[in-house]
Design an enzyme around this catalytic site. Structure first.
Site, mmCIF file in Angstrom:
data_model
loop_
_atom_site.group_PDB
_atom_site.id
_atom_site.type_symbol
_atom_site.label_atom_id
_atom_site.label_comp_id
_atom_site.label_asym_id
_atom_site.label_seq_id
_atom_site.Cartn_x
_atom_site.Cartn_y
_atom_site.Cartn_z
ATOM 1 N N ASP A 32 0.813 -1.231 0.000
ATOM 2 C CA ASP A 32 0.000 0.000 0.000
ATOM 3 C C ASP A 32 0.839 1.270 0.000
ATOM 4 O OD1 ASP A 32 -1.841 -1.790 2.462
ATOM 5 O OD2 ASP A 32 -2.293 -1.675 0.331
ATOM 6 N N GLU A 200 -11.405 0.600 -3.386
ATOM 7 C CA GLU A 200 -10.632 1.055 -2.215
ATOM 8 C C GLU A 200 -9.380 1.813 -2.627
ATOM 9 O OE1 GLU A 200 -8.567 -3.328 -2.161
ATOM 10 O OE2 GLU A 200 -9.768 -2.687 -0.441
HETATM 11 C C1 6LW Z 1 -5.676 -1.857 2.450
HETATM 12 C C2 6LW Z 1 -6.707 -1.996 1.401
HETATM 13 C C3 6LW Z 1 -6.514 -3.400 1.047
HETATM 14 O O1 6LW Z 1 -5.981 -0.920 3.408
HETATM 15 O O2 6LW Z 1 -5.897 -4.094 1.979
HETATM 16 O O3 6LW Z 1 -6.961 -5.232 -0.115
HETATM 17 C C4 6LW Z 1 -5.721 -3.236 3.059
HETATM 18 N N1 6LW Z 1 -6.897 -3.956 0.022
HETATM 19 O O4 6LW Z 1 -6.559 -1.137 0.354
HETATM 20 C C5 6LW Z 1 -4.510 -3.617 3.775
HETATM 21 O O5 6LW Z 1 -3.438 -3.679 2.924
#
Ligand code: 6LW
Length: 533
Positions: A32, A200
């Site tokens: 990330d 996300e």
């Molecule tokens: C992160 C989100 C995600 O906050 O995993 O799968 C979380 N996506 O974007 C943790 O890496």
């Protein structure tokens, strides 16, 4: 005269800046990524879950050479990870700079959720978390509009889902003085695909006078993808770009060596180039032992559409480097002699320390044995650094003696409280333990009666072999080579974090004042063909 002539004209080959760079730019557990530029300096932060200190921060001048400069979370009293599984804790962060202040906004899942921290110097000190009571969801980001107003963008859940794993990306103005989200909350996107799972990791940018919303969807695994959405109004409506997804490897098949690419952040260089950092994974003999790493790709705009690695449309393992001054950074030292006042930045522990568990004295690291064990979800005397190579050699030298059968000290390869290897020196033996999905098994043991000991682990592809010696040579193997599946992705391992290697000491539940004295610890990534003792 002649000496000067030679010096000027014959610059050594190594000083000629390379034209290419290799991906990943941050190998090993660096998920990330978020990036920002201040002048000609670049700063990058990664998520870190229950590792402490948390939110590692890196600096670069050329987007390729990165130096670890500090952590966003380093105050034990600020965030408590105890009781949290390895996949919880600090999720995806965003780093931004505005009016002389650095901001990192982040989510502590399993503690008080969303917060931001500020600093004048990105190496720290950072403020303690400023918790946001009314900001639902994860993956927060910040954007300052032309009028100076700041907007919070995040990923929230959807009550009545129209499809499985549907989430919503929203934004809302944030008052950084009152630490509150104010005004209306705007639902911006559910992702591009009409059944996008987990929209996300959103970030908003103003590019050529228009608002660009970058987000990820498909989940952080095989089906990860990035999409962009456009609007003339920050509150939307945002329209999905017809080119979407602008980046994914999900159509390249399960054997493609780089996969799960997504969760990106864009940055414009001082020379007008655009680049994107994102996470991805590498297959090594069919499995992933280094978790989610940080990759870099070039971005060129066609109109408002960011085209990632034009002509290739995918993350490349090697490509032409950014048009920036080549600025190598000091390589982390292979051997740590614990002769500095503080521990090197590369060292972390798992979960939040509740008391002082190590001291550095007389060029030794004194690691206190504590009753806590790594199988629990509570901090124990464990210090690890990120494993950053598919092939590596790690060694350590320490002295420890005990008359108690419950006391042990040694080497640890840690992924979660259920998946790890330990090679531990006990009262009069050395024991190799493997825990896989929470099942601990004693793999091998040998009698050992000396106070001093050298331990070694060598990993090559899918195997790790452990060794011991009374001196720093003539190492003897203990047990057979073990499979790295134990610390690899999948296998019940938390998908989010990554593996570390280091030192561990415990009295297995019983009180003690005993400690071990570490002289040094070395970790070296090695090219496969040159694995030497
Ligand atoms: C992160 C989100 C995600 O906050 O995993 O799968 C979380 N996506 O974007 C943790 O890496």
């Amino acid at each position: 005269m002649s000496v000067l002539f030679f010096t000027i004209h014959f610059t050594s080959i190594s000083q000629i800046p390379p034209t290419q760079f290799k991906n990943p730019i941050l190998s090993g557990y660096h998920p990330d990524p978020s990036i920002c530029r201040v002048g000609d300096d670049y700063y990058l932060v990664n998520s870190s879950f229950v590792w402490f200190p948390g939110l590692p921060i890196y600096h670069s001048k050329d987007l390729v050479n990165w130096e670890h400069i500090g952590y966003g979370i380093s105050n034990e009293k600020a965030v408590n990870f105890n009781g949290l599984k390895d996949k919880l804790g600090l999720f995806a962060p965003t780093i931004r700079h505005h009016n002389g202040t650095f901001y990192i906004i982040n989510t502590c899942v399993g503690c008080k959720m969303n917060f931001y921290i500020t600093a004048k110097n990105p190496a720290g000190p950072w403020s303690d978390p400023i918790w946001l009571s009314d900001a639902p969801g994860i993956d927060p980001s910040l954007f300052w509009d032309d009028d100076g107003k700041c907007y919070y963008t995040g990923m929230g859940s959807v009550k009545d889902k129209a499809w499985p794993a549907q989430t919503v990306v929203y934004n809302q103005e944030i008052d950084l003085n009152t630490h509150q989200l104010i005004g209306e909350r705007n639902e911006l996107s559910f992702g591009h695909a009409n059944n996008a799972a987990y929209a996300e990791g959103p970030h908003i940018y103003k590019i050529n006078g228009k608002y660009v919303l970058l987000l990820s969807e498909g989940g952080t695994e095989q089906y990860h993808a990035m999409s962009v959405h456009h609007s003339d109004n920050l509150k939307g409506p945002f329209v999905a770009d017809i080119v979407n997804p602008i980046l994914t490897h999900r159509h390249l098949g399960k054997e493609y060596p780089i996969y799960a690419v997504g969760h990106g952040d864009l940055v414009e260089t001082q020379n007008g180039e655009w680049w994107c950092v994102m996470l991805g994974k590498r297959l090594n003999k069919g499995i992933t032992t280094l978790a989610r790493e940080t990759f870099l790709a070039k971005v060129e705009f066609e109109g408002q559409t960011p085209i990632i690695n034009k002509g290739f449309g995918k993350v490349l393992s090697e490509q032409k480097r950014p048009d920036l001054p080549w600025t190598p950074v000091p390589k982390p030292s292979v051997i740590d002699h614990f002769d500095q006042h503080d521990l090197d930045l590369k060292w972390c522990t798992i979960r939040t320390p509740q008391s002082t568990y190590f001291t550095i004295k007389n060029s030794q690291l004194q690691l206190a044995l504590q009753p806590e064990v790594i199988d629990s979800l509570v901090h124990s005397s464990l210090l690890v650094q990120r494993i950053m190579d598919h092939h590596f050699v790690a060694k350590t030298s320490f002295s420890f003696k005990t008359q108690k059968t419950n006391e042990e000290v040694g080497l640890c390869v840690y992924r979660t409280n259920e998946n790890y290897f330990t090679l531990m020196k006990r009262k009069d033996s050395l024991v190799l333990i493997e825990s896989f999905k929470g099942k601990r098994k004693e793999v091998a043991s040998v009698p050992y009666h000396h106070k001093g000991i050298h331990l070694k682990a060598m990993a090559e592809d899918m195997k790790i072999q452990f060794y011991y010696s009374t001196t720093n040579d003539h190492f003897l193997p203990i047990g057979e080579p073990l499979s790295l599946i134990t610390i690899a992705d999948g296998q019940g391992n938390a998908q989010f974090n990554g593996p570390g290697i280091g030192i561990y000491a415990t009295s297995n539940g019983k009180p003690t004042k005993n400690k071990a004295f570490f002289d040094w610890f070395s970790y070296q990534g090695v090219e496969k063909k040159t694995i030497i003792d």
